[in-house]
Design a protein around this motif. Structure first.
Motif, mmCIF file in Angstrom:
data_model
loop_
_atom_site.group_PDB
_atom_site.id
_atom_site.type_symbol
_atom_site.label_atom_id
_atom_site.label_comp_id
_atom_site.label_asym_id
_atom_site.label_seq_id
_atom_site.Cartn_x
_atom_site.Cartn_y
_atom_site.Cartn_z
ATOM 1 N N MET A 1 0.637 -0.467 0.591
ATOM 2 C CA MET A 1 0.157 -0.479 0.036
ATOM 3 C C MET A 1 1.037 1.392 -0.497
ATOM 4 S SD MET A 1 -3.689 -0.805 0.614
ATOM 5 C CE MET A 1 -4.246 -2.076 0.599
ATOM 6 N N MET A 2 0.331 1.808 -0.745
ATOM 7 C CA MET A 2 1.279 3.393 -1.104
ATOM 8 C C MET A 2 -0.048 4.518 0.488
ATOM 9 S SD MET A 2 0.657 4.409 -4.822
ATOM 10 C CE MET A 2 -0.070 3.076 -5.924
ATOM 11 N N MET A 3 1.664 5.593 0.828
ATOM 12 C CA MET A 3 1.267 5.710 1.912
ATOM 13 C C MET A 3 1.099 7.312 1.718
ATOM 14 S SD MET A 3 0.822 4.305 4.552
ATOM 15 C CE MET A 3 1.238 5.272 5.810
ATOM 16 N N ASP A 120 9.395 -1.874 -18.750
ATOM 17 C CA ASP A 120 8.494 -3.142 -18.310
ATOM 18 C C ASP A 120 7.708 -1.569 -17.188
ATOM 19 O OD1 ASP A 120 9.899 -4.946 -19.087
ATOM 20 O OD2 ASP A 120 11.307 -5.382 -17.648
ATOM 21 N N ARG A 121 7.599 -0.947 -17.715
ATOM 22 C CA ARG A 121 7.105 0.086 -16.950
ATOM 23 C C ARG A 121 5.113 -0.112 -16.769
ATOM 24 N NH1 ARG A 121 9.184 5.662 -16.879
ATOM 25 N NH2 ARG A 121 9.781 5.472 -18.201
ATOM 26 N N GLY A 122 5.171 -1.154 -18.297
ATOM 27 C CA GLY A 122 3.295 -0.418 -18.407
ATOM 28 C C GLY A 122 2.907 0.755 -19.025
ATOM 29 N N ASN A 123 2.208 1.267 -17.866
ATOM 30 C CA ASN A 123 1.581 2.367 -17.973
ATOM 31 C C ASN A 123 2.438 3.407 -17.585
ATOM 32 O OD1 ASN A 123 0.144 1.403 -20.372
ATOM 33 N ND2 ASN A 123 -1.698 1.411 -18.737
ATOM 34 N N GLY A 124 1.527 4.831 -17.689
ATOM 35 C CA GLY A 124 2.102 6.106 -16.763
ATOM 36 C C GLY A 124 1.514 6.547 -17.252
ATOM 37 N N ARG A 398 -1.119 -3.790 -4.896
ATOM 38 C CA ARG A 398 -0.015 -2.972 -6.222
ATOM 39 C C ARG A 398 -0.131 -1.349 -5.998
ATOM 40 N NH1 ARG A 398 2.047 -7.281 -10.327
ATOM 41 N NH2 ARG A 398 2.625 -5.194 -11.546
ATOM 42 N N ASN A 399 -1.612 -1.155 -6.319
ATOM 43 C CA ASN A 399 -2.387 -0.433 -6.425
ATOM 44 C C ASN A 399 -2.549 0.758 -5.337
ATOM 45 O OD1 ASN A 399 -2.347 -0.351 -9.804
ATOM 46 N ND2 ASN A 399 -2.569 -2.456 -8.629
ATOM 47 N N GLY A 400 -3.019 0.672 -4.292
ATOM 48 C CA GLY A 400 -3.759 0.973 -3.607
ATOM 49 C C GLY A 400 -3.166 1.390 -1.318
ATOM 50 N N SER A 470 -3.868 4.996 -9.385
ATOM 51 C CA SER A 470 -2.748 4.003 -9.222
ATOM 52 C C SER A 470 -2.394 3.611 -11.077
ATOM 53 C CB SER A 470 -3.569 2.684 -9.583
ATOM 54 O OG SER A 470 -5.089 2.249 -10.904
ATOM 55 N N GLN A 471 -2.427 4.486 -12.008
ATOM 56 C CA GLN A 471 -1.242 4.926 -13.199
ATOM 57 C C GLN A 471 -0.417 5.853 -12.753
ATOM 58 O OE1 GLN A 471 -2.550 3.166 -16.000
ATOM 59 N NE2 GLN A 471 -3.909 2.762 -14.059
ATOM 60 N N CYS A 472 -0.337 6.193 -11.891
ATOM 61 C CA CYS A 472 0.939 7.209 -11.948
ATOM 62 C C CYS A 472 2.370 5.525 -11.461
ATOM 63 C CB CYS A 472 0.863 8.334 -10.096
ATOM 64 S SG CYS A 472 0.622 9.947 -10.280
ATOM 65 N N LEU A 529 7.278 -5.976 -6.574
ATOM 66 C CA LEU A 529 7.210 -6.524 -7.663
ATOM 67 C C LEU A 529 7.642 -5.925 -8.858
ATOM 68 C CD1 LEU A 529 4.040 -9.519 -7.618
ATOM 69 C CD2 LEU A 529 5.199 -8.834 -6.229
ATOM 70 N N PHE A 530 8.453 -5.195 -8.665
ATOM 71 C CA PHE A 530 9.468 -4.721 -9.703
ATOM 72 C C PHE A 530 11.422 -3.794 -9.359
ATOM 73 C CE2 PHE A 530 7.207 -1.043 -8.512
ATOM 74 C CZ PHE A 530 8.517 0.615 -8.669
ATOM 75 N N ASP A 531 11.405 -4.549 -10.408
ATOM 76 C CA ASP A 531 12.488 -3.716 -10.026
ATOM 77 C C ASP A 531 12.536 -1.732 -10.182
ATOM 78 O OD1 ASP A 531 14.224 -5.590 -9.480
ATOM 79 O OD2 ASP A 531 14.640 -6.797 -10.407
ATOM 80 N N CYS A 532 13.129 -1.073 -9.592
ATOM 81 C CA CYS A 532 12.684 0.298 -10.243
ATOM 82 C C CYS A 532 14.064 0.825 -11.641
ATOM 83 C CB CYS A 532 13.269 1.167 -8.895
ATOM 84 S SG CYS A 532 13.088 2.873 -9.321
HETATM 85 C C1 LIG Z 1 0.464 1.900 -9.075
HETATM 86 S S1 LIG Z 1 0.824 1.090 -10.664
HETATM 87 C C2 LIG Z 1 1.610 1.984 -11.771
HETATM 88 C C3 LIG Z 1 1.002 2.003 -12.537
HETATM 89 C C4 LIG Z 1 1.681 0.404 -13.371
HETATM 90 N N1 LIG Z 1 2.657 1.409 -14.682
HETATM 91 C C5 LIG Z 1 0.624 0.038 -14.795
HETATM 92 O O1 LIG Z 1 0.950 -0.124 -15.849
HETATM 93 O O2 LIG Z 1 -0.981 -0.119 -14.587
HETATM 94 C C6 LIG Z 1 2.733 -0.129 -10.260
HETATM 95 C C7 LIG Z 1 3.507 -0.363 -11.087
HETATM 96 O O3 LIG Z 1 4.251 0.139 -12.142
HETATM 97 C C8 LIG Z 1 5.238 -0.597 -11.969
HETATM 98 N N2 LIG Z 1 6.424 0.583 -11.544
HETATM 99 C C9 LIG Z 1 5.806 1.639 -11.103
HETATM 100 N N3 LIG Z 1 7.050 2.000 -11.050
HETATM 101 C C10 LIG Z 1 7.854 1.494 -11.520
HETATM 102 C C11 LIG Z 1 8.987 2.367 -12.215
HETATM 103 N N4 LIG Z 1 9.713 2.830 -11.664
HETATM 104 N N5 LIG Z 1 10.208 0.715 -12.228
HETATM 105 C C12 LIG Z 1 9.877 -0.581 -12.931
HETATM 106 N N6 LIG Z 1 7.915 -0.949 -13.208
HETATM 107 C C13 LIG Z 1 7.069 0.373 -12.179
HETATM 108 C C14 LIG Z 1 5.230 -1.931 -11.512
HETATM 109 O O4 LIG Z 1 4.930 -2.734 -12.130
HETATM 110 C C15 LIG Z 1 4.560 -1.563 -10.256
HETATM 111 O O5 LIG Z 1 3.953 -2.871 -9.473
#
Ligand SMILES: C[S@@+](CC[C@H](N)C(=O)[O-])C[C@H]1O[C@@H](n2cnc3c(N)ncnc32)[C@H](O)[C@@H]1O
Length: 554
Positions: A1-3, A120-124, A398-400, A470-472, A529-532
């Motif tokens: 959970m993010m704070m 691998d960051r997915g969306n943002g 992962r998003n709370g 949760s997209q941040c 679950l990610f490597d920053c």
């Molecule tokens: C709250 S979600 C953010 C939105 C996410 N990127 C998506 O596509 O839904 C958190 C997830 O995004 C990815 N993520 C967020 N920040 C990251 C970063 N700095 N480096 C790599 N992955 C990241 C990780 O998979 C993490 O569990």
């Protein structure tokens, strides 16, 4: 959970300037572009324009030059599809003034959701215009939230049989709050009671009173003078607060009660689930431990939040033609397989191995479908599967967001100080009032951080899911942060920590920023679950691989 970021403390320094701005600094957690004024006894936040005229910076090249930092233009990314609109449904920007009661002008948040293709960051989320430092980028209401429960389960007898039975007395040792908007429903006498309890004394000090009690927004619960509401299992006290006569859930208003029913079916369902959760998730080996009397581990927050979301989805499924298509939950990250890595749910021994554990929500799913909702077998419920429940719990983890909502103390204290403006802060009346307040709190003098102590007693702590937030993505050098919203509960503000150029990704920090690189990466891997792959980590990684010892705090 993010704070959510906490507030700063309060003290009462008579040398301080008496201006509104200074007072607000004292009250803490309020950014300078908020002005306060009192209007019909409501505290009103006026969001004034930021320090810099945004139109000056609309040009991207100019923004790059002025801000001296990259805008992430070069990362390979593409806009997401139109389905992203569902992510924006709870988020807004206040254009002019905002109160919890008045109609306010609202705008769409100045963000665009993009998909990063080169890592691998997915969306943002990316700023669609310049955002000056200190600006509330947007405010978002939780799509689903729950108070953090400290369920102390007390078996009627100290036996294992009682623990297995459903006849448990559940004591919710939590702050009393509206179960829909999480507004605190605690009265100031709670402060007195708490203080005296820690001193081991009985609550019997009729002489203790608080200055201007009418300013404390919540009066004591007094259900003796209750009128029953026709055709409803709720009763109303003279201040309009509601209590369910069956499950004792509290609501601040009829509309909150109605929204709760619309969301979950009934408050009693939610309460039954809460009471049952600890037993459903109990470790197998705990049941065999003869010495274990009455100790039940409270359920993990993501499991509570994910289960509530499941109830909400069942409701959605039943009212939207048995479909979950287009729902925002499909847009946020987290899958059932994450449950093992996050170690969430009931821990059971693997069939094939001796010492290997695995995690399941099977007993919880069976309970919800068969005992709580009685829907198994009555209709096609294949969508409402165990896999869905497990993915919702992973999404919650992962998003709370966890946050402390506003206690009644801040408006009370603001009102208290404002009243003294008549006599001035140097006046005797003011000193008397302050002394009274100090006595109620069992202290010798007002001190910085006192609001935090009071919050711990009377401000509810909640965890919630905020679809847009949760997209941040995370950054170890974030340009934005979450703050609990000052005027409406179960809302968060996303605030710019520095000037953000149009086209720049908006990032927050999921973990403590003071941690060193090793700690941060360990926590991010374990909890999210990610490597920053943020710029700082990439840079520090490069520096350390070159053998530099000056950068990187590993
Ligand atoms: C709250 S979600 C953010 C939105 C996410 N990127 C998506 O596509 O839904 C958190 C997830 O995004 C990815 N993520 C967020 N920040 C990251 C970063 N700095 N480096 C790599 N992955 C990241 C990780 O998979 C993490 O569990």
């Amino acid at each position: 959970m993010m704070m959510c970021n906490g507030d700063r403390g309060i003290d009462d320094d008579d040398d301080e300037d008496d201006s509104e701005a200074c007072l607000m600094e004292l009250l803490g957690g309020i950014t300078i572009h908020h002005e306060w004024r009192e209007e019909d006894n409501n505290i009103v936040a006026k969001v004034t324009p930021g320090l810099v005229d945004p139109s000056t910076y609309m040009d991207l090249k100019k923004a790059k030059r002025e801000l001296g930092r990259p805008t992430f233009r070069d990362t390979i990314r593409e806009p997401c599809d139109n389905n992203d609109e569902v992510l924006f449904q709870n988020a807004f920007v206040c254009s002019e003034s905002f109160t919890s009661t008045s109609n306010h002008k609202i705008q769409r948040p100045p963000l665009q959701i993009v998909h990063f293709k080169d890592n691998d960051r997915g969306n943002g989320s990316v700023a669609s215009r310049f955002l000056p430092k200190g600006q509330v980028i947007y405010t978002e209401r939780a799509a689903v939230a729950t108070q953090q429960l400290l369920l102390l389960l007390q078996p009627t007898k100290n036996s294992r049989e009682d623990l297995k039975s459903s006849n448990l007395t559940a004591i919710q040792d939590t702050v009393q709050a509206c179960q829909q908007c999480f507004r605190s429903l605690e009265h100031w006498t709670k402060l007195v009671r708490q203080q005296q309890t820690t001193d081991g004394q009985e609550f019997a000090q009729p002489s203790t009173s608080i200055p201007y009690p009418e300013l404390w927004p919540v009066l004591p619960l007094d259900f003796d003078i209750i009128q029953d509401v026709p055709n409803a299992a709720i009763r109303v006290d003279k201040y309009g607060r509601l209590q369910c006569t069956t499950c004792q859930s509290l609501f601040c208003s009829k509309s909150c009660h109605q929204q709760h029913v619309d969301q979950f079916g009934s408050c009693c369902l939610v309460q039954r689930l809460f009471h049952r959760l600890p037993l459903l998730l109990r470790d197998e080996h705990d049941n065999d431990d003869d010495d274990d009397e009455g100790v039940v581990t409270p359920p993990q927050s993501p499991v509570v939040l994910g289960s509530l979301l499941f109830l909400q989805l069942v409701r959605h499924y039943q009212t939207h033609g048995h479909s979950l298509q287009g729902h925002w939950i499909h847009r946020i990250c987290g899958t059932a397989s994450d449950l093992q890595k996050l170690e969430l749910g009931k821990r059971v021994q693997k069939q094939d191995g001796q010492s290997q554990w695995q995690y399941t929500l099977q007993p919880l799913h069976d309970y919800i479908m068969n005992d709580l909702l009685h829907i198994n077998g009555t209709q096609d419920t294949s969508i409402l599967s165990l896999d869905l429940l497990e993915s919702l719990v992973a999404k919650a983890a992962r998003n709370g967001v966890s946050l402390l909502t506003q206690s009644p103390f801040k408006p009370y204290y603001a009102g208290l100080l404002r009243k003294t403006n008549y006599g001035g802060r140097q006046s005797e009346a003011h000193h008397r009032n302050m002394q009274q307040l100090v006595t109620v709190l069992g202290q010798e003098s007002l001190y910085r951080g006192m609001d935090r102590d009071v919050d711990a007693m009377v401000a509810p702590e909640i965890t919630g899911l905020f679809p847009l937030t949760s997209q941040c993505n995370h950054s170890c050098e974030p340009n934005a942060q979450l703050q609990s919203q000052e005027f409406v509960d179960a809302h968060v503000d996303v605030v710019a920590l520095r000037d953000i150029a149009a086209g720049e990704e908006v990032c927050i920090s999921y973990v403590g920023r003071r941690n060193n690189r090793f700690q941060r990466r360990k926590e991010l891997r374990g909890r999210y679950l990610f490597d920053c792959q943020c710029e700082r980590c990439v840079k520090e990684g490069l520096e350390s691989s070159r053998g530099s010892s000056s950068i990187g705090d590993v």
